[in-house]
Design an enzyme around this catalytic site. Structure first.
Site, PDB file in Angstrom:
ATOM      1  N   GLU A  33      -0.296  -5.369  16.153  1.00  0.00           N
ATOM      2  CA  GLU A  33      -0.963  -4.478  15.207  1.00  0.00           C
ATOM      3  C   GLU A  33      -1.086  -3.099  15.841  1.00  0.00           C
ATOM      4  O   GLU A  33      -1.536  -2.953  16.977  1.00  0.00           O
ATOM      5  CB  GLU A  33      -2.346  -5.032  14.853  1.00  0.00           C
ATOM      6  CG  GLU A  33      -3.284  -4.063  14.151  1.00  0.00           C
ATOM      7  CD  GLU A  33      -2.733  -3.497  12.861  1.00  0.00           C
ATOM      8  OE1 GLU A  33      -3.002  -2.312  12.586  1.00  0.00           O
ATOM      9  OE2 GLU A  33      -2.043  -4.236  12.124  1.00  0.00           O
ATOM     10  N   ARG A 106     -10.791  -7.345  -0.351  1.00  0.00           N
ATOM     11  CA  ARG A 106      -9.634  -7.369   0.554  1.00  0.00           C
ATOM     12  C   ARG A 106     -10.058  -7.657   1.992  1.00  0.00           C
ATOM     13  O   ARG A 106      -9.392  -8.402   2.709  1.00  0.00           O
ATOM     14  CB  ARG A 106      -8.876  -6.033   0.503  1.00  0.00           C
ATOM     15  CG  ARG A 106      -8.178  -5.734  -0.800  1.00  0.00           C
ATOM     16  CD  ARG A 106      -7.328  -4.473  -0.689  1.00  0.00           C
ATOM     17  NE  ARG A 106      -6.143  -4.711   0.124  1.00  0.00           N
ATOM     18  CZ  ARG A 106      -4.953  -5.039  -0.358  1.00  0.00           C
ATOM     19  NH1 ARG A 106      -4.790  -5.208  -1.671  1.00  0.00           N
ATOM     20  NH2 ARG A 106      -3.938  -5.211   0.444  1.00  0.00           N
ATOM     21  N   TYR A 214     -14.270  -5.814 -12.070  1.00  0.00           N
ATOM     22  CA  TYR A 214     -14.570  -7.237 -11.899  1.00  0.00           C
ATOM     23  C   TYR A 214     -15.538  -7.402 -10.738  1.00  0.00           C
ATOM     24  O   TYR A 214     -15.755  -6.476  -9.951  1.00  0.00           O
ATOM     25  CB  TYR A 214     -13.306  -8.074 -11.681  1.00  0.00           C
ATOM     26  CG  TYR A 214     -12.370  -7.608 -10.590  1.00  0.00           C
ATOM     27  CD1 TYR A 214     -12.561  -7.954  -9.261  1.00  0.00           C
ATOM     28  CD2 TYR A 214     -11.255  -6.835 -10.903  1.00  0.00           C
ATOM     29  CE1 TYR A 214     -11.681  -7.541  -8.275  1.00  0.00           C
ATOM     30  CE2 TYR A 214     -10.368  -6.418  -9.924  1.00  0.00           C
ATOM     31  CZ  TYR A 214     -10.588  -6.776  -8.611  1.00  0.00           C
ATOM     32  OH  TYR A 214      -9.708  -6.359  -7.637  1.00  0.00           O
ATOM     33  N   ASP A 291       5.225  -5.859   2.013  1.00  0.00           N
ATOM     34  CA  ASP A 291       5.574  -4.546   1.480  1.00  0.00           C
ATOM     35  C   ASP A 291       6.782  -3.919   2.160  1.00  0.00           C
ATOM     36  O   ASP A 291       7.391  -2.999   1.610  1.00  0.00           O
ATOM     37  CB  ASP A 291       4.381  -3.598   1.591  1.00  0.00           C
ATOM     38  CG  ASP A 291       3.368  -3.786   0.465  1.00  0.00           C
ATOM     39  OD1 ASP A 291       3.633  -4.605  -0.434  1.00  0.00           O
ATOM     40  OD2 ASP A 291       2.314  -3.111   0.484  1.00  0.00           O
TER      41      ASP A 291
END
Length: 418
Positions: A33, A106, A214, A291
């Site tokens: 990362e 998320r 939501y 992605d």
């Protein structure tokens, strides 16, 4: 971990999902990362049955339920007049597909996957920025910003929209939609959020804009998203999607939608890009995931879901192509991955673009769209069965029979009778 079986570049939702999928198959997995800490930026995310099916297989669905909200319905309304246009019964959808439709923060999803990777023994390395990829005789390698090289049998590039690894397979660039998203969360205990029905995921579709809301975190938060087309982006200006454009874009919408704009985080905005589909994701011992392979526009809420599917498929085919001595037939694994995933993800990308056109129609085309949506049967699943079923996961299964027709400009014009 000095000799990992797999190096995964990128510690987002897709990278961590793939790391857990492979580690639970007994592989030594190292995640690189670039940031100094693992984390996820954003707010809410929607997980359809094609994703919760995988979380259930991972033994994580119960935890995901406890962190999120399982709504009863998805509702589409007209952003100008607020009238309901159509709805999807999500409880019936769960009975149909066997798994729930879930909404979750998320960061909660990311944190859950990070903890799962820790339990599975994944080597989680931060502050490792990868600047180059290459295939080798024995697999693949990555070059780090400081010049150090790391090698593994397989390298999986989950390095996002601006993927360095994708350059080995394609010379394409991100495509701007000229749309931008603002997001915001607010506690449901008081104020406007206290009166919102959190049993529904609601999208208000309007001319050149839409608004979504939501619940999150067991109903403690209301997640709201405002998306609009930027005139400055269309004019080619560099500074586009600014707060004044946000207010102008929603000036003609209903009171409820306009009332949500003060809750937006005005110091953050997400410009909406995708990339044209590519059909080759594998080069020797290197593979794209998430992605880096298929960044979509957000209209059918499948970006992170597709990335999680990618990782599950890799893990499943490791299990199918493992010898008695524990060795993995990696060419067979990557061949199966290449065989099943690109075509499905191509359909998701093109359908997402078409769905955005449909949502943002104006004039007579918008009126005709609203008539057609009102005529839709709540229990007509023709547009989602291909997406939410298991057909995207294994090449041994039959392909979906229904192919949604992209709403091209000509199709949009046909809604007016022209």
């Amino acid at each position: 971990m000095t000799n990992p079986d797999v190096i995964i570049v990128g510690g987002g939702i897709g990278g961590l999902g793939a790391a857990f999928s492979l580690a639970r198959r007994g592989l030594a997995v190292r995640v690189l990362e670039r940031s100094a800490a693992f984390g996820e930026v954003g707010a809410g995310i929607q997980l359809a049955p094609n994703c919760t099916r995988i979380l259930d297989d991972y033994g994580l669905l119960g935890e995901a339920r406890s962190l999120g909200v399982v709504p009863d319905a998805m509702v589409m309304r007209d952003a100008v007049g607020a009238a309901e246009l159509t709805r999807l019964d999500l409880r019936d959808l769960e009975r149909r597909h066997g798994f729930p439709y879930l909404v979750i923060h998320r960061s909660d999803l990311h944190g859950m996957l990070l903890r799962a990777c820790g339990r599975a023994g994944v080597d989680l390395a931060t502050s490792h920025r990868v600047t180059g990829y290459a295939t080798t005789a024995g697999g693949a390698r990555v070059t780090l910003a400081g010049g150090r090289v790391e090698e593994a049998r397989i390298v999986i590039a989950a390095d996002g929209l601006h993927s360095v690894a994708r350059g080995l397979l394609s010379d394409d660039r991100p495509v701007s939609s000229a749309y931008v998203a603002y997001r915001g969360t607010t506690p449901t205990a008081t104020g406007r959020a206290a009166g919102v029905d959190l049993s529904e995921v609601v999208v208000y579709v309007g001319p050149g804009c839409h608004f979504v809301h939501y619940g999150l975190r067991g109903g403690e938060l209301l997640n709201q998203v405002a998306v609009f087309e930027s005139p400055r982006a269309l004019a080619g200006e560099e500074d586009w999607g600014t707060p004044d454009e946000l207010d102008a874009a929603f000036a003609g919408t209903c009171e409820f939608v306009r009332g949500g704009l003060p809750d937006m985080w005005r110091d953050k905005r997400w410009r909406m890009y995708d990339r044209d589909p590519i059909m080759t994701w594998v080069d020797g011992g290197m593979a794209l995931l998430g992605d880096s392979a298929h960044p979509p526009l957000q209209y059918i809420a499948q970006g992170a879901v597709m990335a999680i599917e990618d990782g599950w498929v890799l893990g499943e085919h490791v299990a199918r192509n493992r010898a008695g001595d524990g060795s993995v037939d990696w060419p067979a694994v990557l061949s199966a991955y290449q065989a099943v995933r690109p075509e499905h993800c191509r359909r998701v990308l093109t359908t997402s673009r078409a769905w955005g056109e449909l949502w943002h129609l104006n004039g007579p085309a918008r009126e005709r769209r609203n008539v057609l949506l009102r005529e839709r049967d709540t229990y007509d699943y023709a547009f989602v069965d291909w997406l939410y079923g298991p057909t995207a996961l294994l090449p041994s299964q039959e392909p979906p029979m229904f192919t949604p027709i992209p709403l091209s400009t000509a199709k949009a014009e046909s809604l007016t009778g022209g």
